[in-house]
Design a protein around this motif. Structure first.
Motif, mmCIF file in Angstrom:
data_model
loop_
_atom_site.group_PDB
_atom_site.id
_atom_site.type_symbol
_atom_site.label_atom_id
_atom_site.label_comp_id
_atom_site.label_asym_id
_atom_site.label_seq_id
_atom_site.Cartn_x
_atom_site.Cartn_y
_atom_site.Cartn_z
ATOM 1 N N ILE A 93 1.122 -1.403 0.013
ATOM 2 C CA ILE A 93 -0.330 -0.064 0.072
ATOM 3 C C ILE A 93 0.905 1.265 0.078
ATOM 4 O O ILE A 93 0.492 2.147 -0.798
ATOM 5 N N GLN A 94 2.010 1.059 0.757
ATOM 6 C CA GLN A 94 2.993 2.606 0.180
ATOM 7 C C GLN A 94 3.768 2.316 -0.038
ATOM 8 O O GLN A 94 3.762 3.706 -1.154
ATOM 9 N N PHE A 95 3.233 1.810 -1.258
ATOM 10 C CA PHE A 95 4.492 1.431 -2.455
ATOM 11 C C PHE A 95 3.473 1.974 -3.263
ATOM 12 O O PHE A 95 3.974 3.084 -4.714
ATOM 13 N N LEU A 96 2.669 1.390 -3.659
ATOM 14 C CA LEU A 96 1.617 1.967 -4.296
ATOM 15 C C LEU A 96 0.726 3.545 -3.813
ATOM 16 O O LEU A 96 1.032 4.473 -5.046
ATOM 17 N N SER A 97 1.383 3.948 -2.575
ATOM 18 C CA SER A 97 0.441 4.902 -2.579
ATOM 19 C C SER A 97 1.821 6.424 -2.940
ATOM 20 O O SER A 97 1.790 7.838 -3.798
ATOM 21 N N GLU A 98 3.238 4.960 -3.257
ATOM 22 C CA GLU A 98 3.842 6.409 -3.782
ATOM 23 C C GLU A 98 4.509 6.116 -5.253
ATOM 24 O O GLU A 98 4.896 7.604 -5.774
ATOM 25 N N ASN A 99 3.904 5.257 -5.714
ATOM 26 C CA ASN A 99 4.535 5.201 -7.415
ATOM 27 C C ASN A 99 3.174 5.728 -8.117
ATOM 28 O O ASN A 99 3.422 5.399 -9.249
ATOM 29 N N ILE A 100 1.311 5.564 -7.257
ATOM 30 C CA ILE A 100 1.079 5.670 -8.292
ATOM 31 C C ILE A 100 -0.125 7.072 -8.227
ATOM 32 O O ILE A 100 -0.689 7.229 -7.238
ATOM 33 N N ILE A 101 0.217 8.262 -9.025
ATOM 34 C CA ILE A 101 -0.179 9.296 -8.581
ATOM 35 C C ILE A 101 -1.382 9.774 -9.470
ATOM 36 O O ILE A 101 -1.022 10.107 -10.647
ATOM 37 N N ASP A 102 -2.229 9.287 -8.556
ATOM 38 C CA ASP A 102 -3.873 9.519 -9.281
ATOM 39 C C ASP A 102 -4.825 9.727 -8.825
ATOM 40 O O ASP A 102 -5.212 9.261 -7.677
ATOM 41 N N PRO A 103 -5.524 11.080 -9.462
ATOM 42 C CA PRO A 103 -6.313 11.447 -8.518
ATOM 43 C C PRO A 103 -7.695 10.388 -7.808
ATOM 44 O O PRO A 103 -8.625 10.733 -7.205
ATOM 45 N N ARG A 104 -7.552 9.710 -9.513
ATOM 46 C CA ARG A 104 -9.301 8.683 -9.141
ATOM 47 C C ARG A 104 -8.681 7.264 -8.543
ATOM 48 O O ARG A 104 -9.479 5.973 -8.157
#
Length: 261
Positions: A71-82
């Protein structure tokens, strides 16, 4: 054996790079409209979530995974308001009743202890007429990078057969997947095969990800003594179809299943 999934970057090198290719083909098959609300159950390092954002033009994607590292990895690597990400599991999705248009799960069903309960939870979260879909690796046959590993391990070590993902994960079978979705009360259940070429530039490119300890096969690999790990390495080298240039061309097959609530 407990499966270690707490390093997103190492998972990406192991099977994440191939699951991204499978995700793209899976979504073409699922074939949903634009602007919908999706939930990705067991989103891992984000292969499927990323593909949804890039190809499906969703209104919203919610990614759920039990690993805080992922979840941390995704929050840092997928930056998309959707996109939004939460720590959680398939048995208790952090969304309201009938709030999701599409429920998907990539390479996760075989790790869920109670699949009927999970499918009921997917139904709870989805609106009437929603599609629920998943895919898993064909561990017993055409997920070849892992099949060669276990064939070699079983030939060498008495305890390997019980760890073999082809033996352990019976749900990774088209007939059993179809039965699970029918039994959950889903309609119009369909099955497909998704074949991904997996090309390794050399043996080290194939072997080194198994040294991460991330996932069942790497976990087993790293549980061996150094001597036995070398025996396993040598046996796999002898089994693999290695080309004259050192490259190794295999297939990773995923089995897809979908149904309608």
């Amino acid at each position: 054996m407990e499966y270690k999934w707490n390093n997103a970057k190492q998972y990406e090198q192991y099977v994440g790079r191939w699951s991204r290719l499978a995700a793209a083909q899976f979504l073409k098959w699922v074939n949903q409209d634009k602007g919908l609300a999706w939930i990705d159950v067991g989103c891992g390092s984000g292969a499927l979530t990323d593909a949804i954002l890039k190809s499906q033009n969703p209104g919203k994607v919610t990614g759920i995974d039990p690993s805080e590292d992922h979840i941390q990895f995704l929050s840092e690597n997928i930056i998309d308001p959707r996109a939004e990400f939460f720590t959680g599991d398939a048995s208790s999705l952090p969304v309201g009743d009938k709030t999701v248009d599409v429920v998907v799960s990539g390479l996760v069903l075989n790790f869920i202890n109670d699949i009927p309960a999970a499918l009921n939870e997917f139904k709870r979260a989805s609106r009437n007429g929603s599609v629920i879909a998943a895919y898993v690796w064909d561990y017993s046959d055409k997920m070849e990078m892992i099949r060669y590993f276990w064939d070699a391990a079983v030939s060498l070590f008495d305890n390997a057969r019980g760890k073999d993902q082809g033996e352990r994960f019976k749900i990774c079978n088209p007939d059993l997947l179809r039965e699970a979705f029918f039994s959950a009360g889903l309609k119009d259940v369909e099955i497909t095969n998704i074949d991904i070429p997996t090309v390794f530039k050399n043996f080290d490119d194939y072997w080194n990800p198994f040294l991460s300890g991330v996932g069942p096969a790497p976990g087993y690999c790293m549980s061996l003594s150094e001597e036995n790990r070398q025996r396993l390495k040598d046996e796999i080298y002898n089994l693999l179809p290695i080309n004259e240039d050192g490259s190794i061309h295999l297939i990773a097959r995923a089995i897809g299943v979908k149904g309608v609530k």
